[in-house]
Design a protein around this motif. Structure first.
Motif, PDB file in Angstrom:
ATOM      1  N   LEU A   9       0.831  -1.202   0.000  1.00  0.00           N
ATOM      2  CA  LEU A   9       0.000   0.000   0.000  1.00  0.00           C
ATOM      3  C   LEU A   9       0.870   1.259   0.000  1.00  0.00           C
ATOM      4  O   LEU A   9       0.622   2.201  -0.753  1.00  0.00           O
ATOM      5  CB  LEU A   9      -0.930   0.002   1.211  1.00  0.00           C
ATOM      6  N   ILE A  10       1.896   1.256   0.826  1.00  0.00           N
ATOM      7  CA  ILE A  10       2.798   2.408   0.905  1.00  0.00           C
ATOM      8  C   ILE A  10       3.506   2.615  -0.433  1.00  0.00           C
ATOM      9  O   ILE A  10       3.604   3.738  -0.931  1.00  0.00           O
ATOM     10  CB  ILE A  10       3.804   2.230   2.056  1.00  0.00           C
ATOM     11  N   GLU A  11       3.984   1.534  -1.047  1.00  0.00           N
ATOM     12  CA  GLU A  11       4.650   1.635  -2.348  1.00  0.00           C
ATOM     13  C   GLU A  11       3.703   2.157  -3.420  1.00  0.00           C
ATOM     14  O   GLU A  11       4.110   2.850  -4.347  1.00  0.00           O
ATOM     15  CB  GLU A  11       5.213   0.274  -2.768  1.00  0.00           C
ATOM     16  N   ASN A  18       2.951  13.828  -4.195  1.00  0.00           N
ATOM     17  CA  ASN A  18       2.889  15.267  -4.466  1.00  0.00           C
ATOM     18  C   ASN A  18       1.717  15.664  -5.359  1.00  0.00           C
ATOM     19  O   ASN A  18       1.621  16.822  -5.755  1.00  0.00           O
ATOM     20  CB  ASN A  18       4.204  15.731  -5.103  1.00  0.00           C
ATOM     21  N   GLN A  19       0.842  14.732  -5.670  1.00  0.00           N
ATOM     22  CA  GLN A  19      -0.315  15.034  -6.502  1.00  0.00           C
ATOM     23  C   GLN A  19      -1.412  15.697  -5.671  1.00  0.00           C
ATOM     24  O   GLN A  19      -1.545  15.429  -4.481  1.00  0.00           O
ATOM     25  CB  GLN A  19      -0.859  13.756  -7.138  1.00  0.00           C
ATOM     26  N   PRO A  20      -2.215  16.568  -6.285  1.00  0.00           N
ATOM     27  CA  PRO A  20      -3.262  17.261  -5.520  1.00  0.00           C
ATOM     28  C   PRO A  20      -4.341  16.322  -4.965  1.00  0.00           C
ATOM     29  O   PRO A  20      -4.973  16.630  -3.955  1.00  0.00           O
ATOM     30  CB  PRO A  20      -3.874  18.231  -6.526  1.00  0.00           C
ATOM     31  N   ASP A  21      -4.533  15.171  -5.589  1.00  0.00           N
ATOM     32  CA  ASP A  21      -5.577  14.251  -5.131  1.00  0.00           C
ATOM     33  C   ASP A  21      -5.038  13.158  -4.205  1.00  0.00           C
ATOM     34  O   ASP A  21      -5.706  12.154  -3.968  1.00  0.00           O
ATOM     35  CB  ASP A  21      -6.305  13.634  -6.319  1.00  0.00           C
ATOM     36  N   PHE A  22      -3.842  13.357  -3.646  1.00  0.00           N
ATOM     37  CA  PHE A  22      -3.238  12.349  -2.776  1.00  0.00           C
ATOM     38  C   PHE A  22      -4.139  12.010  -1.592  1.00  0.00           C
ATOM     39  O   PHE A  22      -4.350  10.839  -1.281  1.00  0.00           O
ATOM     40  CB  PHE A  22      -1.868  12.801  -2.266  1.00  0.00           C
ATOM     41  N   ASP A  23      -4.673  13.023  -0.922  1.00  0.00           N
ATOM     42  CA  ASP A  23      -5.509  12.764   0.256  1.00  0.00           C
ATOM     43  C   ASP A  23      -6.755  11.962  -0.096  1.00  0.00           C
ATOM     44  O   ASP A  23      -7.158  11.074   0.652  1.00  0.00           O
ATOM     45  CB  ASP A  23      -5.896  14.078   0.940  1.00  0.00           C
ATOM     46  N   ALA A  24      -7.357  12.257  -1.231  1.00  0.00           N
ATOM     47  CA  ALA A  24      -8.546  11.518  -1.648  1.00  0.00           C
ATOM     48  C   ALA A  24      -8.207  10.058  -1.930  1.00  0.00           C
ATOM     49  O   ALA A  24      -8.929   9.147  -1.515  1.00  0.00           O
ATOM     50  CB  ALA A  24      -9.167  12.167  -2.881  1.00  0.00           C
ATOM     51  N   VAL A  25      -7.108   9.819  -2.628  1.00  0.00           N
ATOM     52  CA  VAL A  25      -6.684   8.446  -2.939  1.00  0.00           C
ATOM     53  C   VAL A  25      -6.298   7.720  -1.648  1.00  0.00           C
ATOM     54  O   VAL A  25      -6.654   6.558  -1.443  1.00  0.00           O
ATOM     55  CB  VAL A  25      -5.522   8.443  -3.950  1.00  0.00           C
ATOM     56  N   PHE A  26      -5.576   8.417  -0.771  1.00  0.00           N
ATOM     57  CA  PHE A  26      -5.181   7.827   0.509  1.00  0.00           C
ATOM     58  C   PHE A  26      -6.418   7.403   1.312  1.00  0.00           C
ATOM     59  O   PHE A  26      -6.476   6.287   1.840  1.00  0.00           O
ATOM     60  CB  PHE A  26      -4.347   8.819   1.320  1.00  0.00           C
ATOM     61  N   LEU A  28      -9.393   6.742   0.194  1.00  0.00           N
ATOM     62  CA  LEU A  28     -10.069   5.655  -0.511  1.00  0.00           C
ATOM     63  C   LEU A  28      -9.386   4.311  -0.260  1.00  0.00           C
ATOM     64  O   LEU A  28     -10.049   3.310   0.016  1.00  0.00           O
ATOM     65  CB  LEU A  28     -10.112   5.948  -2.014  1.00  0.00           C
ATOM     66  N   LEU A  29      -8.055   4.292  -0.315  1.00  0.00           N
ATOM     67  CA  LEU A  29      -7.308   3.048  -0.162  1.00  0.00           C
ATOM     68  C   LEU A  29      -7.198   2.579   1.286  1.00  0.00           C
ATOM     69  O   LEU A  29      -6.907   1.411   1.535  1.00  0.00           O
ATOM     70  CB  LEU A  29      -5.906   3.186  -0.765  1.00  0.00           C
ATOM     71  N   THR A  30      -7.407   3.482   2.234  1.00  0.00           N
ATOM     72  CA  THR A  30      -7.281   3.113   3.647  1.00  0.00           C
ATOM     73  C   THR A  30      -8.596   3.230   4.405  1.00  0.00           C
ATOM     74  O   THR A  30      -8.594   3.255   5.633  1.00  0.00           O
ATOM     75  CB  THR A  30      -6.220   3.998   4.344  1.00  0.00           C
ATOM     76  N   GLU A  31      -9.714   3.266   3.697  1.00  0.00           N
ATOM     77  CA  GLU A  31     -11.002   3.456   4.360  1.00  0.00           C
ATOM     78  C   GLU A  31     -11.364   2.313   5.315  1.00  0.00           C
ATOM     79  O   GLU A  31     -12.112   2.512   6.262  1.00  0.00           O
ATOM     80  CB  GLU A  31     -12.112   3.664   3.332  1.00  0.00           C
ATOM     81  N   HIS A  32     -10.807   1.141   5.109  1.00  0.00           N
ATOM     82  CA  HIS A  32     -11.113  -0.005   5.968  1.00  0.00           C
ATOM     83  C   HIS A  32     -10.184  -0.089   7.185  1.00  0.00           C
ATOM     84  O   HIS A  32     -10.362  -0.964   8.029  1.00  0.00           O
ATOM     85  CB  HIS A  32     -11.046  -1.299   5.154  1.00  0.00           C
ATOM     86  N   GLU A  33      -9.207   0.806   7.276  1.00  0.00           N
ATOM     87  CA  GLU A  33      -8.254   0.782   8.393  1.00  0.00           C
ATOM     88  C   GLU A  33      -8.748   1.682   9.531  1.00  0.00           C
ATOM     89  O   GLU A  33      -9.511   2.614   9.307  1.00  0.00           O
ATOM     90  CB  GLU A  33      -6.873   1.263   7.924  1.00  0.00           C
ATOM     91  N   THR A  34      -8.250   1.410  10.727  1.00  0.00           N
ATOM     92  CA  THR A  34      -8.595   2.243  11.870  1.00  0.00           C
ATOM     93  C   THR A  34      -7.789   3.540  11.826  1.00  0.00           C
ATOM     94  O   THR A  34      -6.799   3.645  11.108  1.00  0.00           O
ATOM     95  CB  THR A  34      -8.287   1.512  13.194  1.00  0.00           C
TER      96      THR A  34
END
Length: 67
Positions: A9-11, A18-26, A28-34
Motif C-alpha cells: 500500500l505504501i509503495e 505530491n499530486q493534488p488528489d493524494f488525500d482523496a486516494v489515501f 479511498l485506499l485506507t477506508e477499511h483501516e482504523t
C-alpha cells in the motif's frame, strides 16, 4: 501493527505523494483501516518522502571524480 503488512500500500501511494488528489486516494485506499493505523501509514509515507541531506562517501566506489 507492523508496517511490513502495509508495504504494498505504501509503495502504491509513494508515486502520487505530491499530486493534488493524494488525500482523496489515501482515504479511498485506507477506508477499511482504523484511525491509528492510517496515521502510522501516513507518517511512514511522510518519513520516506522527506528530503535527506546526508553526506555519502563514494570515493573508491564509483568511476570518475567525486565532489
Amino acid at each position: 501493527m507492523h508496517l511490513d503488512d502495509y508495504k504494498a500500500l505504501i509503495e502504491q501511494l509513494l508515486p502520487i505523494y505530491n499530486q493534488p488528489d493524494f488525500d482523496a486516494v489515501f482515504n479511498l485506499l485506507t477506508e477499511h483501516e482504523t484511525g491509528p493505523v492510517r496515521l502510522q501509514i501516513k507518517m511512514e509515507i511522510n518519513r520516506l518522502m522527506t528530503p535527506c541531506n546526508k553526506i555519502i562517501d563514494l570515493r573508491g566506489r564509483v568511476k570518475g571524480q567525486c565532489r
